[in-house]
Design a protein around this motif. Structure first.
Motif, PDB file in Angstrom:
ATOM      1  N   ALA A  58      29.405  65.118  72.395  1.00 12.71           N
ATOM      2  CA  ALA A  58      28.005  64.743  72.167  1.00 12.71           C
ATOM      3  C   ALA A  58      27.581  65.050  70.736  1.00 12.71           C
ATOM      4  O   ALA A  58      26.875  64.253  70.107  1.00 12.71           O
ATOM      5  N   THR A  59      28.023  66.164  70.207  1.00 14.04           N
ATOM      6  CA  THR A  59      27.688  66.521  68.825  1.00 14.04           C
ATOM      7  C   THR A  59      28.310  65.542  67.842  1.00 14.04           C
ATOM      8  O   THR A  59      27.663  65.122  66.878  1.00 14.04           O
ATOM      9  N   SER A  60      29.555  65.151  68.083  1.00 14.84           N
ATOM     10  CA  SER A  60      30.207  64.222  67.158  1.00 14.84           C
ATOM     11  C   SER A  60      29.599  62.825  67.234  1.00 14.84           C
ATOM     12  O   SER A  60      29.564  62.111  66.237  1.00 14.84           O
ATOM     13  N   ILE A  61      29.104  62.439  68.404  1.00 12.12           N
ATOM     14  CA  ILE A  61      28.427  61.142  68.527  1.00 12.12           C
ATOM     15  C   ILE A  61      27.109  61.184  67.775  1.00 12.12           C
ATOM     16  O   ILE A  61      26.743  60.230  67.102  1.00 12.12           O
ATOM     17  N   GLY A  62      26.394  62.286  67.917  1.00 16.07           N
ATOM     18  CA  GLY A  62      25.118  62.454  67.220  1.00 16.07           C
ATOM     19  C   GLY A  62      23.936  62.081  68.096  1.00 16.07           C
ATOM     20  O   GLY A  62      24.016  61.183  68.940  1.00 16.07           O
ATOM     21  N   VAL A  63      22.828  62.771  67.880  1.00 20.09           N
ATOM     22  CA  VAL A  63      21.627  62.567  68.686  1.00 20.09           C
ATOM     23  C   VAL A  63      21.084  61.149  68.530  1.00 20.09           C
ATOM     24  O   VAL A  63      20.674  60.518  69.506  1.00 20.09           O
TER      25      VAL A  63
END
Length: 79
Positions: free
Chosen positions: A48-53
């Motif tokens: 989720a962090t690598s995809i980004g908010v």
């Protein structure tokens, strides 16, 4: 070992793990998940962090937490 050889070894190791996992899946030998262990929760958080908010919101999720919750539920659902 030269860097190129180390990289090839890493790629081969990942490919082998995927092949073995698919073989187990096709044979019906994988047990369904009953709960997510800590390492899987960490991996979902890193994903989720690598995809980004911003991208997660564009995918229709309210937040990173909602994305992780839905993916966790999907992994835990019976097949």
């Amino acid at each position: 070992m030269p860097a190129q050889i180390e990289q090839n070894v890493a790629v081969a190791a990942v490919a082998r793990k995927l092949t073995v996992s698919i073989w187990y899946l096709m044979r019906g030998l994988l047990a369904p998940l009953k709960e997510l262990d800590t390492s899987l929760q960490v991996k979902l958080g890193r994903l989720a962090t690598s995809i980004g908010v911003k991208a997660i919101r564009e995918l229709g999720y309210e937040s990173k937490t909602a994305f992780i919750k839905e993916k966790s539920d999907w992994l835990l659902k019976p097949t």
